[in-house]
Structure formats: C-alpha cells, structure tokens
Write an enzyme that holds these catalytic residues in place. Structure first.
Site, PDB file in Angstrom:
ATOM      1  N   ALA A   1       0.804  -1.229   0.000  1.00 21.51           N
ATOM      2  CA  ALA A   1       0.000   0.000   0.000  1.00 21.51           C
ATOM      3  C   ALA A   1       0.835   1.275   0.000  1.00 21.51           C
ATOM      4  O   ALA A   1       0.288   2.365  -0.113  1.00 21.51           O
ATOM      5  CB  ALA A   1      -0.921  -0.008   1.213  1.00 21.51           C
TER       6      ALA A   1
ATOM      7  N   ASN B   1       0.194  -3.753   7.805  1.00 19.55           N
ATOM      8  CA  ASN B   1       1.207  -4.434   6.984  1.00 19.55           C
ATOM      9  C   ASN B   1       2.255  -3.444   6.492  1.00 19.55           C
ATOM     10  O   ASN B   1       3.420  -3.799   6.323  1.00 19.55           O
ATOM     11  CB  ASN B   1       0.535  -5.148   5.815  1.00 19.55           C
ATOM     12  CG  ASN B   1      -0.166  -6.408   6.283  1.00 19.55           C
ATOM     13  OD1 ASN B   1       0.480  -7.317   6.800  1.00 19.55           O
ATOM     14  ND2 ASN B   1      -1.479  -6.450   6.155  1.00 19.55           N
TER      15      ASN B   1
ATOM     16  N   HIS C   1      -1.192   7.096   5.034  1.00 23.97           N
ATOM     17  CA  HIS C   1       0.059   6.770   5.731  1.00 23.97           C
ATOM     18  C   HIS C   1       1.037   7.929   5.556  1.00 23.97           C
ATOM     19  O   HIS C   1       1.288   8.353   4.421  1.00 23.97           O
ATOM     20  CB  HIS C   1       0.709   5.511   5.145  1.00 23.97           C
ATOM     21  CG  HIS C   1      -0.238   4.353   5.024  1.00 23.97           C
ATOM     22  ND1 HIS C   1      -0.622   3.587   6.097  1.00 23.97           N
ATOM     23  CD2 HIS C   1      -0.888   3.840   3.950  1.00 23.97           C
ATOM     24  CE1 HIS C   1      -1.459   2.651   5.694  1.00 23.97           C
ATOM     25  NE2 HIS C   1      -1.643   2.778   4.393  1.00 23.97           N
TER      26      HIS C   1
HETATM   27  N1  LIG Z   1       1.450  -5.346   2.351  1.00 23.57           N
HETATM   28  C1  LIG Z   1       0.479  -4.447   2.207  1.00 23.57           C
HETATM   29  O1  LIG Z   1       0.711  -3.250   2.067  1.00 23.57           O
HETATM   30  C2  LIG Z   1      -0.939  -4.922   2.192  1.00 23.57           C
HETATM   31  C3  LIG Z   1      -1.929  -4.099   1.665  1.00 23.57           C
HETATM   32  C4  LIG Z   1      -3.232  -4.559   1.639  1.00 23.57           C
HETATM   33  C5  LIG Z   1      -3.540  -5.806   2.156  1.00 23.57           C
HETATM   34  N2  LIG Z   1      -2.574  -6.561   2.715  1.00 23.57           N
HETATM   35  C6  LIG Z   1      -2.882  -7.859   3.298  1.00 23.57           C
HETATM   36  O2  LIG Z   1      -3.056  -8.782   2.241  1.00 23.57           O
HETATM   37  C7  LIG Z   1      -3.959  -9.786   2.656  1.00 23.57           C
HETATM   38  C8  LIG Z   1      -5.071  -9.936   1.609  1.00 23.57           C
HETATM   39  O3  LIG Z   1      -5.808  -8.719   1.517  1.00 23.57           O
HETATM   40  P1  LIG Z   1      -7.245  -8.702   0.759  1.00 23.57           P
HETATM   41  O4  LIG Z   1      -7.675  -7.290   0.663  1.00 23.57           O
HETATM   42  O5  LIG Z   1      -7.164  -9.555  -0.449  1.00 23.57           O
HETATM   43  O6  LIG Z   1      -8.133  -9.426   1.872  1.00 23.57           O
HETATM   44  P2  LIG Z   1      -9.522 -10.200   1.621  1.00 23.57           P
HETATM   45  O7  LIG Z   1     -10.166 -10.252   2.957  1.00 23.57           O
HETATM   46  O8  LIG Z   1     -10.265  -9.622   0.471  1.00 23.57           O
HETATM   47  O9  LIG Z   1      -9.051 -11.674   1.177  1.00 23.57           O
HETATM   48  C9  LIG Z   1      -8.409 -12.544   2.044  1.00 23.57           C
HETATM   49  C10 LIG Z   1      -8.723 -13.967   1.561  1.00 23.57           C
HETATM   50  O10 LIG Z   1      -7.976 -14.877   2.367  1.00 23.57           O
HETATM   51  C11 LIG Z   1      -8.816 -15.976   2.667  1.00 23.57           C
HETATM   52  N3  LIG Z   1      -8.347 -16.638   3.877  1.00 23.57           N
HETATM   53  C12 LIG Z   1      -8.610 -16.340   5.163  1.00 23.57           C
HETATM   54  N4  LIG Z   1      -7.999 -17.226   5.979  1.00 23.57           N
HETATM   55  C13 LIG Z   1      -7.338 -18.086   5.170  1.00 23.57           C
HETATM   56  C14 LIG Z   1      -6.536 -19.233   5.413  1.00 23.57           C
HETATM   57  N5  LIG Z   1      -6.312 -19.661   6.663  1.00 23.57           N
HETATM   58  N6  LIG Z   1      -6.010 -19.866   4.364  1.00 23.57           N
HETATM   59  C15 LIG Z   1      -6.210 -19.433   3.089  1.00 23.57           C
HETATM   60  N7  LIG Z   1      -7.008 -18.390   2.789  1.00 23.57           N
HETATM   61  C16 LIG Z   1      -7.550 -17.716   3.831  1.00 23.57           C
HETATM   62  C17 LIG Z   1     -10.200 -15.373   2.827  1.00 23.57           C
HETATM   63  O11 LIG Z   1     -11.211 -16.376   2.641  1.00 23.57           O
HETATM   64  C18 LIG Z   1     -10.218 -14.332   1.723  1.00 23.57           C
HETATM   65  O12 LIG Z   1     -10.716 -14.871   0.497  1.00 23.57           O
HETATM   66  C19 LIG Z   1      -4.462  -9.370   4.049  1.00 23.57           C
HETATM   67  O13 LIG Z   1      -3.705 -10.018   5.059  1.00 23.57           O
HETATM   68  C20 LIG Z   1      -4.175  -7.897   4.084  1.00 23.57           C
HETATM   69  O14 LIG Z   1      -4.006  -7.414   5.408  1.00 23.57           O
HETATM   70  C21 LIG Z   1      -1.280  -6.157   2.724  1.00 23.57           C
END
Ligand SMILES: NC(=O)c1ccc[n+]([C@@H]2O[C@H](COP(=O)([O-])OP(=O)(O)OC[C@H]3O[C@@H](n4cnc5c(N)ncnc54)[C@H](O)[C@@H]3O)[C@@H](O)[C@H]2O)c1
Length: 250
Positions: free
Chosen positions: A117, A172, A202
């Site tokens: 992000a 994150n 941020h």
């Molecule tokens: N690094 C960054 O800057 C950044 C930015 C945005 C999001 N993220 C992270 O990326 C991840 C995904 O974000 P998103 O917006 O796609 O979230 P989201 O909630 O849309 O999707 C997450 C998916 O993971 C699945 N899930 C949950 N538990 C699971 C497990 N134990 N095994 C496998 N799948 C599982 C859920 O069913 C869902 O489909 C999150 O952890 C979020 O915090 C990181």
C-alpha cells in the site's frame, strides 16, 4: 512458463490472478482458500487443504490471506519455490522471518517483500545504513480498524513490533517499512481512527545522515482492509518477479 499458486483468493489475490491470466504471464496451479465456496475462481482450481506436496513444481507462491498463513507456510513454501507475502505483520515474530530467510538461502529461492500500500521501500532499503529514525502514522476509518469510534482517536502509539501484533490486518505497511529500514523495534508507529475518512492514509518520516524524507500516501478504501492502490501495486510487483513487460523501474 512459470508456475505459480495463490494462498488466499480475496480482493488482492483475485486482482493478481486476473492480471496473470489476462497477460498469460504464468500458469496458475491453484488458489488455496478454505473459505471460498466455489470449486474454481477465474477458471483456476480452488483447493481447501494444503500440504507440502502442493508446493512441489511451483516457481512462486503468492500469499494474500492472513498473517497466520504466512506463519504456517512461509518456510515450507520457500523449500520449493520463491515466496511473495502480503500479510507482512507475520514477520514481527523473528522466528518467522529467520525461518523464511533460512529456507530461502538453503534451497536457493527468494523471499520477495512487496511495497503493497505504500511507495519507496526499495529506496529506504538502499539507504538503511545511514537512516537513524523512521516513523509512520496511519489514519483509517473505525470500520477499517474493526472499531466503533465516534471521534478522532489515537488508538496506538509505540513500536511497529507492538502495532503489528495488535493490528495484524491493518499495519502491513508498518511491517514492510520496518523490514526495509531499521527494524520493528526502532520504527515508531501511530494508528489513528478517524470517522470522517473513507481512505487509508500513511505518513512516513525518515531521517538520517544527510537525508530527510516524507512519504505521504492516501488511497480510497471505503472501510476495506486493502485500498484502491493495492491491487495495482501487487500486480506490478508480480510482473517484476515474473519478468513480464519490457520496461521495469528498479
Ligand atoms: N502489504 C500491504 O501493504 C498490504 C496491503 C493490503 C492488504 N494486505 C494484506 O493482504 C492480505 C489480503 O488482503 P485482501 O484485501 O485480499 O483481503 P480479503 O479479505 O479480500 O481476502 C483474504 C482472503 O484470504 C482468505 N483466507 C482467510 N484465511 C485463510 C486461510 N487460513 N487460508 C487461506 N485463505 C484464507 C479469505 O477467505 C479471503 O478470500 C491481508 O492479510 C491484508 O491485510 C497487505
């Protein structure tokens, strides 16, 4: 053609999968997501159970689920393939980071840490030996933080290591910044809940020997974990790893 798999088939995972399929930049073996009801997503098989054999023959495993998924599978995936995790708060636990680095070194794979992000992690990483101070303030809506505040509230002020433990889904970027710069204990985190915003904002300050940087990033989010920019950022990171495209900013 490289063979990849996704752990997590939500907003970010589906954006990357669609991008890869559209550009034919890799073969997608599966999407692991026990909470999806469909047997396929975008034509890719969805699997609900995962064990080490699933990683055999892959070039890259992309995690976009939760920090617990990184903790459970990072080292195992890195025995067989390179690994691109988005739930970077998992690395607040030193043993998770060390386990992943050790497996990457031992088996000759790469742990790719995406900018997600925010912007500029490559530049911060390059300057890390002359950086003395790093701080990050994140302002999100109460809904996005899983809270119910009616007014502007400072919900956390402390180290990035503590912030990542308390808000694993929301900071994150604090984890990514810590990994690129001067670590989880020396990176100062503030988290603010503001009911008047529908964005994730941020503000990063970096100071050191002859440098003083401010990086200010705001993206529309409407209460979701990932804001408007993340799918574009994630697809760009994936393109660079897969070597697709003829122009690359390095
Ligand atoms: N690094 C960054 O800057 C950044 C930015 C945005 C999001 N993220 C992270 O990326 C991840 C995904 O974000 P998103 O917006 O796609 O979230 P989201 O909630 O849309 O999707 C997450 C998916 O993971 C699945 N899930 C949950 N538990 C699971 C497990 N134990 N095994 C496998 N799948 C599982 C859920 O069913 C869902 O489909 C999150 O952890 C979020 O915090 C990181």
């Amino acid at each position: 053609m490289k063979k990849i798999a996704f752990l997590g088939g939500g907003k970010v995972g589906q954006a990357m999968a669609a991008h890869v399929l559209e550009n034919k930049s890799a073969e997608i073996a599966f999407i692991f997501d026990p909470f999806r009801k469909e047997d396929t997503l975008l034509g890719v098989p969805v699997i609900r159970e995962l064990n080490e054999t699933c990683f055999e023959g892959l070039d890259l495993v992309v995690e976009c689920a939760t920090a617990d998924v990184v903790k459970a599978y990072a080292a195992c995936a890195l025995k067989h393939a390179s690994f691109l995790p988005f739930s970077m708060t998992a690395f607040r636990e030193d043993e998770v980071l060390e386990g992943a680095k050790k497996a990457a070194a031992e088996y000759g794979h790469t742990l790719y840490l995406p900018h997600g992000a925010i912007l500029g992690l490559d530049g911060i990483f390059d300057g890390r030996t002359i950086i003395d101070e790093v701080s990050i303030e994140t302002i999100k809506s109460p809904k996005s933080l899983g809270r119910d505040d009616k007014e502007y509230t400072v919900v956390f002020d402390g180290t990035a290591r503590e912030a990542a433990g308390l808000y694993p889904r929301n900071v994150n970027v604090h984890a990514a910044l810590s990994l690129a710069g001067i670590g989880f204990d020396r990176t100062h985190s503030r988290i603010i809940s503001d009911p008047s915003v529908n964005t994730n904002e941020h503000v990063i300050r970096v100071k050191g020997e002859g440098i003083d940087w401010t990086i200010h990033v705001t993206a529309f989010a409407a209460g979701a974990v990932s804001g408007k920019y993340v799918p574009y950022s994630a697809c760009g990171s994936l393109d660079r790893i897969l070597g697709s495209g003829n122009v690359s900013f390095v």
